[in-house]
Design a protein around this motif. Structure first.
Motif, PDB file in Angstrom:
ATOM      1  N   ALA A 102       1.755  15.828  -7.492  1.00 59.37           N
ATOM      2  CA  ALA A 102       1.855  16.559  -8.760  1.00 59.37           C
ATOM      3  C   ALA A 102       1.857  18.071  -8.553  1.00 59.37           C
ATOM      4  O   ALA A 102       2.230  18.821  -9.450  1.00 59.37           O
ATOM      5  CB  ALA A 102       0.709  16.162  -9.690  1.00 59.37           C
ATOM      6  N   LYS A 103       1.465  18.515  -7.349  1.00 60.33           N
ATOM      7  CA  LYS A 103       1.381  19.947  -7.065  1.00 60.33           C
ATOM      8  C   LYS A 103       2.530  20.454  -6.189  1.00 60.33           C
ATOM      9  O   LYS A 103       2.484  21.568  -5.695  1.00 60.33           O
ATOM     10  CB  LYS A 103       0.038  20.258  -6.399  1.00 60.33           C
ATOM     11  N   LEU A 104       3.551  19.629  -5.989  1.00 52.87           N
ATOM     12  CA  LEU A 104       4.648  20.003  -5.091  1.00 52.87           C
ATOM     13  C   LEU A 104       5.824  20.663  -5.796  1.00 52.87           C
ATOM     14  O   LEU A 104       6.836  20.947  -5.159  1.00 52.87           O
ATOM     15  CB  LEU A 104       5.147  18.767  -4.330  1.00 52.87           C
ATOM     16  N   GLY A 105       5.717  20.924  -7.081  1.00 56.53           N
ATOM     17  CA  GLY A 105       6.818  21.451  -7.880  1.00 56.53           C
ATOM     18  C   GLY A 105       7.644  22.534  -7.225  1.00 56.53           C
ATOM     19  O   GLY A 105       8.861  22.423  -7.121  1.00 56.53           O
ATOM     20  N   GLY A 106       7.036  23.598  -6.759  1.00 53.64           N
ATOM     21  CA  GLY A 106       7.774  24.718  -6.183  1.00 53.64           C
ATOM     22  C   GLY A 106       7.920  24.664  -4.674  1.00 53.64           C
ATOM     23  O   GLY A 106       8.357  25.635  -4.067  1.00 53.64           O
ATOM     24  N   TRP A 107       7.570  23.562  -4.078  1.00 51.15           N
ATOM     25  CA  TRP A 107       7.559  23.466  -2.615  1.00 51.15           C
ATOM     26  C   TRP A 107       8.559  22.403  -2.152  1.00 51.15           C
ATOM     27  O   TRP A 107       8.197  21.322  -1.716  1.00 51.15           O
ATOM     28  CB  TRP A 107       6.149  23.161  -2.124  1.00 51.15           C
ATOM     29  N   SER A 108       9.828  22.747  -2.216  1.00 50.77           N
ATOM     30  CA  SER A 108      10.897  21.766  -1.948  1.00 50.77           C
ATOM     31  C   SER A 108      10.902  21.248  -0.519  1.00 50.77           C
ATOM     32  O   SER A 108      11.177  20.066  -0.282  1.00 50.77           O
ATOM     33  CB  SER A 108      12.254  22.358  -2.301  1.00 50.77           C
ATOM     34  N   GLU A 109      10.615  22.093   0.455  1.00 57.28           N
ATOM     35  CA  GLU A 109      10.633  21.631   1.851  1.00 57.28           C
ATOM     36  C   GLU A 109       9.503  20.639   2.112  1.00 57.28           C
ATOM     37  O   GLU A 109       9.692  19.652   2.825  1.00 57.28           O
ATOM     38  CB  GLU A 109      10.546  22.814   2.821  1.00 57.28           C
ATOM     39  N   ILE A 110       8.331  20.899   1.535  1.00 54.55           N
ATOM     40  CA  ILE A 110       7.213  19.963   1.701  1.00 54.55           C
ATOM     41  C   ILE A 110       7.559  18.638   1.028  1.00 54.55           C
ATOM     42  O   ILE A 110       7.340  17.563   1.595  1.00 54.55           O
ATOM     43  CB  ILE A 110       5.898  20.550   1.139  1.00 54.55           C
ATOM     44  N   ARG A 111       8.127  18.708  -0.178  1.00 54.90           N
ATOM     45  CA  ARG A 111       8.539  17.488  -0.895  1.00 54.90           C
ATOM     46  C   ARG A 111       9.574  16.716  -0.073  1.00 54.90           C
ATOM     47  O   ARG A 111       9.479  15.495   0.082  1.00 54.90           O
ATOM     48  CB  ARG A 111       9.107  17.825  -2.268  1.00 54.90           C
ATOM     49  N   ASN A 112      10.582  17.404   0.454  1.00 52.08           N
ATOM     50  CA  ASN A 112      11.618  16.748   1.275  1.00 52.08           C
ATOM     51  C   ASN A 112      11.009  16.068   2.494  1.00 52.08           C
ATOM     52  O   ASN A 112      11.411  14.967   2.866  1.00 52.08           O
ATOM     53  CB  ASN A 112      12.673  17.767   1.721  1.00 52.08           C
ATOM     54  N   TRP A 113      10.048  16.732   3.113  1.00 51.79           N
ATOM     55  CA  TRP A 113       9.373  16.170   4.283  1.00 51.79           C
ATOM     56  C   TRP A 113       8.532  14.953   3.888  1.00 51.79           C
ATOM     57  O   TRP A 113       8.642  13.891   4.494  1.00 51.79           O
ATOM     58  CB  TRP A 113       8.500  17.254   4.935  1.00 51.79           C
ATOM     59  N   LEU A 114       7.703  15.093   2.858  1.00 50.02           N
ATOM     60  CA  LEU A 114       6.803  14.015   2.440  1.00 50.02           C
ATOM     61  C   LEU A 114       7.571  12.752   2.054  1.00 50.02           C
ATOM     62  O   LEU A 114       7.241  11.654   2.503  1.00 50.02           O
ATOM     63  CB  LEU A 114       5.927  14.468   1.272  1.00 50.02           C
ATOM     64  N   TYR A 115       8.591  12.916   1.239  1.00 48.91           N
ATOM     65  CA  TYR A 115       9.342  11.763   0.735  1.00 48.91           C
ATOM     66  C   TYR A 115      10.528  11.392   1.625  1.00 48.91           C
ATOM     67  O   TYR A 115      11.313  10.507   1.268  1.00 48.91           O
ATOM     68  CB  TYR A 115       9.804  12.031  -0.695  1.00 48.91           C
ATOM     69  N   LYS A 116      10.663  12.083   2.744  1.00 47.16           N
ATOM     70  CA  LYS A 116      11.744  11.834   3.697  1.00 47.16           C
ATOM     71  C   LYS A 116      13.118  11.916   3.015  1.00 47.16           C
ATOM     72  O   LYS A 116      13.988  11.084   3.230  1.00 47.16           O
ATOM     73  CB  LYS A 116      11.546  10.497   4.411  1.00 47.16           C
ATOM     74  N   LEU A 117      13.279  12.952   2.180  1.00 52.45           N
ATOM     75  CA  LEU A 117      14.532  13.174   1.475  1.00 52.45           C
ATOM     76  C   LEU A 117      15.583  13.791   2.397  1.00 52.45           C
ATOM     77  O   LEU A 117      16.772  13.760   2.092  1.00 52.45           O
ATOM     78  CB  LEU A 117      14.315  14.061   0.240  1.00 52.45           C
TER      79      LEU A 117
END
Length: 190
Positions: A102-117
């Motif tokens: 819920a706190k990843l809104g502005g952190w696209s690289e972290i989101r891409n890494w976490l969800y393996k996007l």
């Protein structure tokens, strides 16, 4: 994030690369998580750790705390979640720190890494590490925990005996032969 425990961010990156073999994003983020958890524990607490995933995060715990697989103070309960807990070893009171989606809104690289996007080869490793540094604790959640009594304390190996098949010492509680001779060996017979 300028410091991770007693180390500058740059010093910690060198430790990570030396210990883990690369500047692993999971290990870098894990260092921030350990730092956060330690900051919420009483300074004099003797604590153990639980890690809820196998990749990378256990290494951060081993680098930044006295909790290791070898001394039995680190337990990995692989729930597949990027989370860890530090807790007082006798009472079980502690804190759980987790990567909060819920706190990843502005952190696209972290989101891409976490969800393996993005595949590992598509990721900009330097940009990801810098984003982790900038985000620091802001992408983490924390809550108090009370660890189940059966997980507290160190489990004894019990009596040791020699295996009648291979002759090597093993915990007697494992049965009449060691687990390797009982079929659990990871090795092929020659």
């Amino acid at each position: 994030m300028d410091r991770i425990c007693a180390y500058s961010f740059e010093e910690y990156l060198i430790m990570v690369e030396s210990f883990h073999g690369s500047k692993s994003p999971g290990l870098v983020l894990g260092g921030i998580m350990v730092d956060y958890a330690k900051s919420e524990m009483p300074e004099t607490a003797l604590f153990d750790a639980i890690c809820e995933t196998l990749p990378c995060l256990p290494d951060a715990i081993q680098l930044l705390t006295p909790c290791t697989f070898g001394n039995g103070w680190l337990k990995v309960i692989n729930l597949g979640r990027f989370a860890l807990s530090l807790y007082e070893k006798h009472e079980g009171k502690g804190v759980r720190v987790f990567l909060d989606p819920a706190k990843l809104g502005g952190w696209s690289e972290i989101r891409n890494w976490l969800y393996k996007l993005k595949s590992k080869s598509e990721q900009d490793q330097d940009r990801l590490i810098e984003e982790i540094r900038q985000a620091g604790r802001s992408v983490l959640g924390i809550r108090p925990v009370l660890v189940k009594a059966q997980l507290l304390g160190k489990k004894s190996r019990g009596a040791i005996t020699d295996c009648v098949m291979c002759g090597e010492p093993y915990p007697e509680r494992d049965g009449s032969v060691c687990r390797a001779c009982g079929g659990e060996s990871p090795y092929m017979d020659k």
